[in-house]
Each structure stands twice: as C-alpha cells, then as structure tokens.
Design a protein around this motif. Structure first.
Motif, PDB file in Angstrom:
ATOM      1  N   HIS A 226       0.360   1.764   8.513  1.00 49.38           N
ATOM      2  CA  HIS A 226       0.512   1.713   7.061  1.00 49.38           C
ATOM      3  C   HIS A 226       1.509   2.767   6.587  1.00 49.38           C
ATOM      4  N   ALA A 227       1.479   3.935   7.189  1.00 50.30           N
ATOM      5  CA  ALA A 227       2.449   4.979   6.839  1.00 50.30           C
ATOM      6  C   ALA A 227       3.857   4.512   7.206  1.00 50.30           C
ATOM      7  N   LEU A 228       3.979   3.833   8.350  1.00 55.06           N
ATOM      8  CA  LEU A 228       5.287   3.289   8.746  1.00 55.06           C
ATOM      9  C   LEU A 228       5.795   2.301   7.698  1.00 55.06           C
ATOM     10  N   ALA A 229       4.901   1.420   7.237  1.00 54.25           N
ATOM     11  CA  ALA A 229       5.280   0.439   6.206  1.00 54.25           C
ATOM     12  C   ALA A 229       5.779   1.174   4.966  1.00 54.25           C
ATOM     13  N   TYR A 230       5.055   2.231   4.572  1.00 55.55           N
ATOM     14  CA  TYR A 230       5.481   3.011   3.403  1.00 55.55           C
ATOM     15  C   TYR A 230       6.906   3.548   3.586  1.00 55.55           C
ATOM     16  N   HIS A 231       7.141   4.182   4.725  1.00 53.75           N
ATOM     17  CA  HIS A 231       8.451   4.815   4.938  1.00 53.75           C
ATOM     18  C   HIS A 231       9.580   3.777   4.968  1.00 53.75           C
TER      19      HIS A 231
ATOM     20  N   ALA B 117      -4.248  -7.614   8.632  1.00 54.20           N
ATOM     21  CA  ALA B 117      -3.424  -8.745   8.230  1.00 54.20           C
ATOM     22  C   ALA B 117      -2.092  -8.216   7.709  1.00 54.20           C
ATOM     23  N   GLY B 118      -1.033  -9.009   7.884  1.00 49.89           N
ATOM     24  CA  GLY B 118       0.263  -8.590   7.370  1.00 49.89           C
ATOM     25  C   GLY B 118       1.146  -7.995   8.454  1.00 49.89           C
ATOM     26  N   PHE B 119       0.547  -7.681   9.607  1.00 49.23           N
ATOM     27  CA  PHE B 119       1.340  -7.150  10.724  1.00 49.23           C
ATOM     28  C   PHE B 119       1.220  -8.135  11.887  1.00 49.23           C
ATOM     29  N   ARG B 120       2.333  -8.750  12.221  1.00 46.21           N
ATOM     30  CA  ARG B 120       2.269  -9.830  13.198  1.00 46.21           C
ATOM     31  C   ARG B 120       3.200  -9.575  14.370  1.00 46.21           C
ATOM     32  N   VAL B 121       2.650  -9.608  15.587  1.00 43.86           N
ATOM     33  CA  VAL B 121       3.485  -9.449  16.778  1.00 43.86           C
ATOM     34  C   VAL B 121       4.096 -10.798  17.133  1.00 43.86           C
ATOM     35  N   CYS B 122       5.411 -10.852  17.280  1.00 47.52           N
ATOM     36  CA  CYS B 122       6.110 -12.112  17.520  1.00 47.52           C
ATOM     37  C   CYS B 122       6.589 -12.259  18.962  1.00 47.52           C
ATOM     38  N   GLY B 123       6.524 -11.197  19.742  1.00 49.33           N
ATOM     39  CA  GLY B 123       6.970 -11.313  21.123  1.00 49.33           C
ATOM     40  C   GLY B 123       6.925  -9.969  21.839  1.00 49.33           C
TER      41      GLY B 123
ATOM     42  N   GLY C  46       3.355  -0.903   0.634  1.00 52.48           N
ATOM     43  CA  GLY C  46       4.129  -2.089   1.008  1.00 52.48           C
ATOM     44  C   GLY C  46       3.300  -3.088   1.792  1.00 52.48           C
ATOM     45  N   LEU C  47       1.986  -3.113   1.545  1.00 53.19           N
ATOM     46  CA  LEU C  47       1.103  -4.010   2.300  1.00 53.19           C
ATOM     47  C   LEU C  47       1.005  -5.374   1.640  1.00 53.19           C
ATOM     48  N   ASP C  48       1.793  -5.568   0.590  1.00 53.25           N
ATOM     49  CA  ASP C  48       1.836  -6.882  -0.051  1.00 53.25           C
ATOM     50  C   ASP C  48       2.907  -7.767   0.593  1.00 53.25           C
ATOM     51  N   LYS C  49       3.474  -7.290   1.715  1.00 51.75           N
ATOM     52  CA  LYS C  49       4.474  -8.091   2.439  1.00 51.75           C
ATOM     53  C   LYS C  49       3.958  -8.375   3.852  1.00 51.75           C
ATOM     54  N   GLU C  50       4.676  -9.251   4.575  1.00 60.02           N
ATOM     55  CA  GLU C  50       4.350  -9.438   5.990  1.00 60.02           C
ATOM     56  C   GLU C  50       5.393  -8.702   6.836  1.00 60.02           C
TER      57      GLU C  50
ATOM     58  N   ILE D 140      -2.457   0.981  -4.198  1.00 57.26           N
ATOM     59  CA  ILE D 140      -2.131   1.613  -2.910  1.00 57.26           C
ATOM     60  C   ILE D 140      -1.469   0.598  -1.978  1.00 57.26           C
ATOM     61  N   ASP D 141      -1.989  -0.625  -1.960  1.00 58.60           N
ATOM     62  CA  ASP D 141      -1.336  -1.692  -1.179  1.00 58.60           C
ATOM     63  C   ASP D 141       0.143  -1.805  -1.555  1.00 58.60           C
ATOM     64  N   ALA D 142       0.400  -1.793  -2.866  1.00 58.13           N
ATOM     65  CA  ALA D 142       1.783  -1.950  -3.329  1.00 58.13           C
ATOM     66  C   ALA D 142       2.624  -0.734  -2.939  1.00 58.13           C
ATOM     67  N   ILE D 143       2.040   0.466  -3.052  1.00 64.41           N
ATOM     68  CA  ILE D 143       2.766   1.691  -2.676  1.00 64.41           C
ATOM     69  C   ILE D 143       3.118   1.658  -1.190  1.00 64.41           C
TER      70      ILE D 143
END
Lengths: 216, 216
Positions: free
Chosen positions: A199-204, B107-113, B79-83, B74-77
């Motif tokens: 989450h901290a990474l996402a913030y930065h 949720a919101g963090f997806r490993v693609c490979g 950046g957890l409202d994105k994928e 806090i989600d918005a700060i």
C-alpha cells in the motif's frame, strides 16, 4: 555492554549494517573508514558512530572499522551466534509462502514443523516439513525446544494462536497475520505486514505521478 | 489536497489506520471519536489528527471520524481505488514464496506473470501463472501495462533486473532481494527485508532474556 534500552530504530539498522559488512567481507575488504562505510550505506558517519556507541563503539581512531570484527560484534548483539528453532502456524496460502521462503532463510533459523487445524492436512508434508495437529502444539514446543512461532493464520485466529504459542513457551513471535496481536512482556514480537508495504508502494507511485503533473 | 511532500512515517501509518477501520466496518461501527480510535490503534489522538491533517483533516469537531468515510479517503490517498498489474521476477524459492503469497494479496493487486532466465522453467507454470522468458520482459511490461515489478532474484542479479524493469516502464518496484538497489526518481521503491525483521526478533528475544537475568 550497557544495559540501557536501545531504541528500535537502532536495532532495525543493525541487520542492514551487517548485510553491507558481509558484502565487504565477500570482496575481501578487511577494514573500512567510517566515512567510506557511511557513503556506502547512505547514513551519515555520525549516525553510524552514534548507533554503534550504544554497544560500546568498535571503531578505532584513525583506523576505522575492522569489517569482520564489526560483523562478528553485530552477530553477537543480534544473537546470531545461536540457533533458533521455529514452527509455522497455518498451512494456508500464507503458511505455504512462508514455508517456501524459509528455505532461503539465513543460517541459524530452522523451521521444525508446520501446524494446522484442518484434519485432512495433518500428517501430510509441506515442502518436506511435516504438518502437525494444532492440538499437539504445546507438547511439540516443549519437546523440540522451539524458540519462535511464525503466525500465518487468518486474522480471526491470530490472537488465539499467539496466546497458545506464548503459553507453550516460545520466546518470540513473528507475525504475518493481517491483524495486530498482543503478547506478554517476556515474549518478543516482530510484525511483517506485507500488504502495508504494498500500500505504501501504491502511495509513492501515485505521489510521483501527481508531482510530475503538477511540478516543473 | 496539499502538494507538500508527506513524510514516510505518516505514509507507513496509513495502511495501519486502514486495517483498523476495516475491522470497525466489519463490526458495523459507523463513527468513532478520535479518542476511541486512538486507544484502539495505540497512537495518541494528537498523532492521528496530525497525520490526517497532512491530507486535509477529515474529522468533525464533536463527532469524530466517519469509519467508512475515513477508510475511503485513505483508499484514495494510497491509490487503492485503482488496479495494479504486477510481475514477479525470479521463480526460485523466494519467487515461489511470493507467488504463493500473492494469492492472499488485497484486491486491486494482480500478478500477471513470472519471469525467469533458466530456460528449463520457461513455459511451465507456477501456481497457475505462466513463467516467461526474462528476454521478453520489456515487451510484456508494455503490452500488459505492468505497473509493478516484484524482485525475487538473488542479490547479484537484483540491480540488473531493477534496471530492466525501470527501462521497460514499471512505475514501482517491490524489492525482496537481499540487497539494496537503486531506481531512478520517477520510479517508486519499497523494500522488504524479511531477514532483517527476523534478526531484529532475535535481538529482542536476547534482550528480554538478558534483562530478566540482570533485573529485579
């Protein structure tokens, strides 16, 4: 060695000092000035001196630090001159991940077993480690002289598992569960909240993006 | 929202606030006074107010915080409202562990490979994820719009892998390799040194033991 309580910030820097010293040892470097060590590790020389003075110094005026000598002192301070026996609590995704990770753990930290409540998993193996019945935890900890319990259960069970580990006599708990837990004062606790780090990474990432739009 | 740089200490506390707010939401709590929130989370009420004031406050005098409202802010700060789309670099023990861990990611963090250099692993699967050739990283990151690279390679390769990820265009790097790496200023970096945490645990265990012998 002084008996004053050392701040967590200092303790948390010691393993980092140690990693750099090990790299220097590998390169055959025998001694390093506090100035060179400082520019390598990115702390000020005065910060390094101050940190190490908590444990009685170690540098010699006009000589700097003996790389191996300092690494050995830090090993002794951290208690890395002993072996630690550990159990992993929970064989779900997180427990499986940490069991796998444990294979790349530094020497001196040994996982002795995995514990589960789900009957169908008990007696099977996870990466070569036996999965034991949670009901037998207390006996196992005592018999196998387990020092550390690694909590990998879900958040609803984490406190109960911590309580039972402490009752069983572990001296330290490494908590990976996504919830804060409490332990009695005679038990050490270290918490790893991997999702907090993400989450901290996402913030930065978003902060850098915002700045590049606003800035210049 | 102010454009001033917020300290890392504040950023690192936000995910923790968020975890407590989610617990409160689950319990059906709609609002909480800064005093009650403070005793729950273990920071002073003034610390909490100060932290949140960095982003413009959110509490209302005589009302406290709206639990869901604050969590959404806090989600918005963060950046957890994105994928976020991620790749795991390295399919060794550490890469396998993190791939396994990724299954329990928020949720919101997806490993693609997963990416590897060892030819015999390329084309096989790791926990349902395809292992790709490291040579194809740059194309993949561009085509799949990868945001984050998770570095799980050994220490000797970590910087080179980071360089290639940055060249390929990731916006963040989550480093699990046992070495410090450098990234350009437009890329965010978060470091997880699990062995540092374990070493700190060892220290605290020994410190408690020493104190109980000296003390009383």
């Amino acid at each position: 060695m002084k008996n004053a309580k050392i701040s967590n910030a200092v303790i948390n820097r010691l393993p980092r000092y140690r990693r750099y010293l090990i790299e220097l040892e590998k390169k055959g470097v025998e001694k390093i000035s506090s100035k060179d060590f400082s520019s390598l590790i990115g702390y000020t020389a005065s910060q390094i001196r101050q940190d190490l003075n908590n444990f009685g110094g170690f540098g010699q005026q006009g000589y700097g630090y003996s790389v191996t000598g300092l690494r050995e002192e830090i090993d002794a301070i951290l208690g890395l001159d002993k072996e630690y026996r550990m159990v992993i609590m929970g064989a779900g995704n997180l427990g499986q991940a940490i069991t796998k990770y444990a294979k790349s753990l530094p020497a001196g930290f040994r996982v002795c077993g995995v514990f589960e409540v789900r009957k169908e998993l008990i007696g099977t193996e996870l990466d070569g480690l036996e999965i034991h019945d949670y009901e037998n935890l207390v006996d196992f900890v005592e018999r196998e002289k387990i020092d550390i319990g690694i909590i990998c259960v879900n958040r609803d069970s984490a406190q109960e598992v911590a309580d039972r580990l402490c009752f069983a006599g572990v001296k330290g708990i490494w908590n990976f569960a996504r919830v804060d837990i409490e332990v009695p004062p005679h038990v050490a606790l270290e918490v790893v909240q991997l999702s907090d780090s993400l989450h901290a990474l996402a913030y930065h990432m978003n902060d850098i993006k915002k700045r590049s739009h606003h800035g210049k």
